[in-house]
Design an enzyme around this catalytic site. Structure first.
Site, PDB file in Angstrom:
ATOM      1  CB  CYS A  73     -17.090   3.761 -28.407  1.00 18.87           C
ATOM      2  SG  CYS A  73     -16.294   3.749 -30.005  1.00 18.87           S
ATOM      3  CD  GLU A  74     -16.893   4.029 -21.305  1.00 18.88           C
ATOM      4  OE1 GLU A  74     -17.323   2.993 -21.568  1.00 18.88           O
ATOM      5  OE2 GLU A  74     -16.938   4.520 -20.211  1.00 18.88           O
ATOM      6  N   PRO A  80       4.781  -5.088  -0.851  1.00 23.06           N
ATOM      7  CG  PRO A  80       7.183  -4.148  -1.346  1.00 23.06           C
ATOM      8  CD  PRO A  80       6.175  -5.099  -0.366  1.00 23.06           C
ATOM      9  N   GLY A  81       3.692  -3.718  -4.058  1.00 20.59           N
ATOM     10  CA  GLY A  81       3.669  -3.835  -5.447  1.00 20.59           C
ATOM     11  C   GLY A  81       3.701  -2.575  -6.235  1.00 20.59           C
ATOM     12  NE  ARG A  82      -0.186   2.130  -5.547  1.00 17.29           N
ATOM     13  CZ  ARG A  82      -1.320   2.097  -6.250  1.00 17.29           C
ATOM     14  NH1 ARG A  82      -1.946   2.686  -7.364  1.00 17.29           N
ATOM     15  NH2 ARG A  82      -2.365   1.647  -5.411  1.00 17.29           N
ATOM     16  CE1 TYR A 111      -9.431   1.622  -8.183  1.00 12.78           C
ATOM     17  CE2 TYR A 111      -7.631   1.976  -9.434  1.00 12.78           C
ATOM     18  CZ  TYR A 111      -8.575   1.150  -8.663  1.00 12.78           C
ATOM     19  OH  TYR A 111      -8.455  -0.182  -8.921  1.00 12.78           O
ATOM     20  CE1 TYR A 143      -2.530  -3.568  -8.228  1.00 14.42           C
ATOM     21  CE2 TYR A 143      -1.405  -1.424  -7.366  1.00 14.42           C
ATOM     22  CZ  TYR A 143      -1.688  -2.833  -7.385  1.00 14.42           C
ATOM     23  OH  TYR A 143      -1.521  -3.725  -5.955  1.00 14.42           O
ATOM     24  NE  ARG A 164      -3.994   2.793 -10.518  1.00 14.24           N
ATOM     25  CZ  ARG A 164      -3.865   3.895  -9.902  1.00 14.24           C
ATOM     26  NH1 ARG A 164      -3.383   4.883 -10.603  1.00 14.24           N
ATOM     27  NH2 ARG A 164      -4.093   4.019  -8.698  1.00 14.24           N
ATOM     28  N   GLY A 211       0.817  -1.220   0.022  1.00 13.55           N
ATOM     29  CA  GLY A 211       0.101   0.103   0.195  1.00 13.55           C
ATOM     30  C   GLY A 211       0.946   1.403  -0.102  1.00 13.55           C
TER      31      GLY A 211
HETATM   32  N1  LLP Z   1      -1.169  -6.973  -0.347  1.00 16.15           N
HETATM   33  C1  LLP Z   1      -2.370  -7.196  -0.475  1.00 16.15           C
HETATM   34  C2  LLP Z   1      -3.049  -8.201   0.685  1.00 16.15           C
HETATM   35  C3  LLP Z   1      -3.137  -6.393  -1.296  1.00 16.15           C
HETATM   36  O1  LLP Z   1      -4.332  -6.602  -1.357  1.00 16.15           O
HETATM   37  C4  LLP Z   1      -2.483  -5.539  -2.178  1.00 16.15           C
HETATM   38  C5  LLP Z   1      -3.284  -4.607  -2.994  1.00 16.15           C
HETATM   39  C6  LLP Z   1      -1.003  -5.518  -1.986  1.00 16.15           C
HETATM   40  C7  LLP Z   1      -0.392  -6.055  -1.099  1.00 16.15           C
HETATM   41  C8  LLP Z   1      -0.283  -4.387  -2.704  1.00 16.15           C
HETATM   42  O2  LLP Z   1      -0.636  -3.103  -2.816  1.00 16.15           O
HETATM   43  P1  LLP Z   1       0.140  -1.812  -3.334  1.00 16.15           P
HETATM   44  O3  LLP Z   1       1.516  -2.077  -2.738  1.00 16.15           O
HETATM   45  O4  LLP Z   1       0.507  -2.249  -4.765  1.00 16.15           O
HETATM   46  O5  LLP Z   1      -0.619  -0.764  -3.223  1.00 16.15           O
HETATM   47  N2  LLP Z   1      -6.223  -1.581  -8.500  1.00 16.15           N
HETATM   48  C9  LLP Z   1      -5.653  -0.717  -7.565  1.00 16.15           C
HETATM   49  C10 LLP Z   1      -5.077  -1.103  -6.514  1.00 16.15           C
HETATM   50  C11 LLP Z   1      -5.691  -2.286  -5.654  1.00 16.15           C
HETATM   51  C12 LLP Z   1      -4.537  -3.004  -4.766  1.00 16.15           C
HETATM   52  C13 LLP Z   1      -5.222  -4.098  -4.153  1.00 16.15           C
HETATM   53  N3  LLP Z   1      -4.556  -4.820  -3.088  1.00 16.15           N
HETATM   54  C14 LLP Z   1      -5.169   0.630  -8.121  1.00 16.15           C
HETATM   55  O6  LLP Z   1      -4.896   0.459  -9.341  1.00 16.15           O
HETATM   56  O7  LLP Z   1      -4.802   1.591  -7.390  1.00 16.15           O
END
Ligand code: LLP
Length: 463
Positions: A391-392, A321-323, A364, A421, A360, A278
């Site tokens: 088309c929107e 961490p992902g993002r 969002y 994402y 996104r 997150g």
């Molecule tokens: N761990 C869990 C259990 C999660 O549900 C998530 C994200 C992460 C880690 C990774 O979160 P990050 O570090 O990437 O923020 N599609 C949305 C984000 C949805 C995230 C869902 N869970 C977007 O585009 O912002």
């Protein structure tokens, strides 16, 4: 609104008011290093290059739109997280942000673990050689088939998300004659997005087992009784695109509170806690993300302090961490198709992709930056909206952006910070083909996910 219905999504629109870009930036050709991948630079003609390759060459060779990913930057960020947390903690990259086999190999080489949340992500991880014990399996509704595959493969942990799943995983593990390592995902009553968090809300969503009303304690009680499970810890994930660490502080406090309850009731000290992902990144120059070492220091201090106060041994911490790892490493390269000035309003700039490669903004109200990258320009800045070819009218890539007034069809634009994402949430809306992901490093470019073709579309349509 859609973004309110998506608990994990960021809420830029709640934070950045309308008319956010009220004044044009001083220099439209400038590149803010906060939002661009590390090796990005402009040459003397203003042509942007990444990994030593210029975007004109990339567009010629791979076509547009394309996601262009800076491999060195990805590896550097992965390593920074790994180093920041050190050997006493584990970093699980959240594959949902973007996953491909090349990425899995990079993570493996850089010593990271992997969080997967579907059979498809699990298959990708295993097929690229990620050792199963370094995989965590997530999801609020894993199918029995997915659970079986994960247990059979020997994943390091399954994160249990409901009372029913506790029993389901235990049965499957027992049937397979094994004991599965598990964590229980709890909801601690904290919701965090960008600069704010709410510490008393957010039980009303689908993930995890609420701490409230003793439900999480009951889940622990049940899991400890089942032979098929080895309960190793508690998991909490509080939201996405977070800059404010106080949400984690409250979450850690509550998770440690549960560990203490478990110790007092069962005489068991659970050895691990996972604080989820997150952490926020910069999409525009207004965002100020924290460095991994600051985050590691802050989280470790919070947990250590809370455990000392509760007289508990400090558990091993993990994060997901992902993002924050992949987000800043890629930009989307588009070609301008039409430029439509609307008198007294703004100029609509249409590019050859749109909401199918970046949902996104529509989903969002996310804010992005954009730059002309095939040349520099001294023309006056003009208020624009970068839109796609769908088309929107909600097909918006960048809501408000100043671009040079001489922008013309054939120019290349790049939208930075699209590594997370965007490809992973891409669609075939309007039968538009999903763009490739091109990884660049040391003057070489290679496709790691190829562009979709019309044959791919027709192959699924069995007639
Ligand atoms: N761990 C869990 C259990 C999660 O549900 C998530 C994200 C992460 C880690 C990774 O979160 P990050 O570090 O990437 O923020 N599609 C949305 C984000 C949805 C995230 C869902 N869970 C977007 O585009 O912002």
């Amino acid at each position: 609104m859609s973004r309110s219905a998506h608990p994990a999504g960021p809420r830029h629109a709640d934070v950045l008011t309308e008319g956010h870009y009220s004044a044009p930036p001083a220099d439209l050709n400038a590149l803010d290093p906060k939002v661009w991948a590390q090796t990005v630079e402009r040459d003397e003609h203003g042509v942007l290059a990444v990994g030593g390759i210029d975007v004109k060459r990339l567009a010629e060779e791979f076509g547009t739109p394309a996601y262009v990913l800076d491999e060195d930057d990805f590896r550097a960020r992965a390593r920074a997280w790994r180093t920041a947390f050190g050997d006493d903690a584990d970093v699980f990259y959240a594959g949902k942000a973007f996953l491909s086999r090349a990425v899995v190999r990079w993570l493996h080489e850089e010593g990271l673990n992997l969080d997967v949340c579907s059979g498809g992500e699990l298959a990708t991880a295993l097929s690229a050689g990620m050792p199963a014990e370094r995989i965590a399996f997530h999801g609020n509704n894993k199918s029995p088939g997915e659970i079986r595959r994960a247990v059979e493969a020997g994943v390091g942990r399954i994160v249990l998300d409901s009372f029913q799943e506790i029993v389901r995983v235990a049965h499957i593990a027992q049937e397979l004659g094994t004991r599965q390592r598990v964590q229980i995902r709890i909801t601690v009553g904290v919701e965090a997005h960008t600069h704010e968090f709410i510490a008393t809300a957010h039980e009303d969503q689908k993930f995890g087992i609420p701490l409230a009303g003793g439900q999480a304690a009951e889940a622990v009680r049940r899991a400890l009784k089942l032979d098929g499970l080895e309960l190793i810890g508690i998991h909490s994930h509080i939201g996405s695109q977070i800059f404010d660490m106080s949400g984690f502080e409250v979450a850690a406090h509550r998770v440690v509170g549960l560990l203490k309850e478990v110790r007092d009731e069962h005489g068991v000290e659970l050895p691990e806690i996972d604080l989820g992902g997150g952490l926020g990144i910069a999409y525009t120059s207004d965002d100020d993300p924290r460095e991994p070492y600051e985050i590691a220091k802050s989280l470790t201090e919070i947990v250590t302090r809370e455990c000392e106060a509760a007289r508990l041994r400090t558990p091993r911490i993990s994060v997901e961490p992902g993002r924050a790892i992949v987000g800043p490493t890629a930009f989307t390269l588009y070609e301008v198709g039409t430029v439509k000035p609307l008198d007294g309003l703004r100029t609509y700039v249409s590019v050859d992709g749109g909401m199918s490669d970046n949902i996104r903004t529509a989903l969002y109200d996310a804010e992005y930056s954009v730059s002309l990258v095939s040349r520099s320009s001294d023309a006056e800045p003009v208020l624009c909206r970068v839109v796609g070819k769908h088309c929107e009218s909600g097909d918006i890539v960048v809501k408000d952006a100043f671009l040079p007034g001489d922008l013309a069809p054939g120019d290349l634009l790049a939208v930075p910070a699209t590594g997370a994402y965007c490809r992973s949430m891409a669609s075939n809306y309007n039968h538009v083909l999903r763009p490739p992901v091109v990884a660049v490093r040391d003057g070489e470019a290679r496709v790691i996910v190829r562009r979709e073709t019309e044959e791919d579309l027709l192959r699924l349509d069995v007639g």
